[in-house]
Design a protein around this motif. Structure first.
Motif, mmCIF file in Angstrom:
data_model
loop_
_atom_site.group_PDB
_atom_site.id
_atom_site.type_symbol
_atom_site.label_atom_id
_atom_site.label_comp_id
_atom_site.label_asym_id
_atom_site.label_seq_id
_atom_site.Cartn_x
_atom_site.Cartn_y
_atom_site.Cartn_z
ATOM 1 N N PHE A 1 -4.176 0.910 -1.934
ATOM 2 C CA PHE A 1 -4.035 -0.309 -2.315
ATOM 3 C C PHE A 1 -2.960 -0.314 -3.588
ATOM 4 C CE2 PHE A 1 -4.310 -3.769 -5.465
ATOM 5 C CZ PHE A 1 -4.022 -4.858 -4.565
ATOM 6 N N ARG B 1 -4.210 5.877 2.571
ATOM 7 C CA ARG B 1 -3.371 4.785 2.346
ATOM 8 C C ARG B 1 -4.129 4.011 1.311
ATOM 9 N NH1 ARG B 1 -0.600 1.581 7.113
ATOM 10 N NH2 ARG B 1 0.088 3.705 7.375
ATOM 11 N N PHE C 1 0.834 -1.079 0.052
ATOM 12 C CA PHE C 1 0.077 0.071 -0.056
ATOM 13 C C PHE C 1 0.817 1.192 -0.114
ATOM 14 C CE2 PHE C 1 -2.595 -3.171 1.357
ATOM 15 C CZ PHE C 1 -3.950 -2.976 1.127
ATOM 16 N N TRP D 1 1.363 -5.036 9.478
ATOM 17 C CA TRP D 1 1.847 -3.767 8.800
ATOM 18 C C TRP D 1 3.211 -3.565 8.994
ATOM 19 C CZ3 TRP D 1 -1.145 -1.483 4.868
ATOM 20 C CH2 TRP D 1 -2.493 -2.040 4.908
ATOM 21 N N PRO E 1 -7.488 -3.029 2.693
ATOM 22 C CA PRO E 1 -6.649 -2.755 3.536
ATOM 23 C C PRO E 1 -6.902 -3.618 4.848
ATOM 24 C CG PRO E 1 -8.383 -0.872 3.923
ATOM 25 C CD PRO E 1 -8.581 -1.811 2.549
#
Length: 127
Positions: free
Chosen positions: A49, A47, A39, A117, A112
């Motif tokens: 993709f 944010r 991302f 992350w 998301p």
């Protein structure tokens, strides 16, 4: 608990290329199946993709804005996912985040909704 560490960001001129890497460690990453994704977030933007890949690499998905220019791949032996970025544009300037999601199917994830992350790596493309 899975840790994701991105690398490979930097400064590049428009039309150039970069390859981002994301290496995973910890948790059950090496003993389970994870979809992986990239991302990005530009200054003042949300944010978005960029690209996703299923656990085996069978299924890959890309945002329309990067189709034909970016390629996602993975090397499960190295617990690493890559994003090859070619023909970079100034619009690609953003912080790029790696993400991992434990899945029991073999499809890429374009939303998301990822479990883990990374902290991001900066990509700056000059005009």
């Amino acid at each position: 608990q899975v840790q994701l560490v991105e690398s490979g960001g930097g400064l590049v001129q428009a039309g150039g290329s970069l390859r981002l890497s994301c290496t995973a460690s910890g948790g059950t990453f090496t003993s389970s199946t994870y979809a992986m994704g990239w991302f990005r977030q530009a200054p003042g933007k949300g944010r978005d993709f960029v690209a996703g890949i299923s656990w085996s690499g069978r299924d890959k998905e890309y945002a329309d804005s990067v189709k034909g220019r970016f390629a996602i791949s993975r090397d499960n032996a190295k617990s690493t996912v890559y994003l090859q970025m070619n023909t970079l544009k100034s619009e690609d300037t953003a912080v790029y985040y790696c993400a991992a999601d434990e899945r029991y199917n073999d499809y890429a994830v374009t939303t998301p909704h990822y479990d883990y992350w990374g902290r991001g790596t900066q990509v700056t493309v000059t005009a």
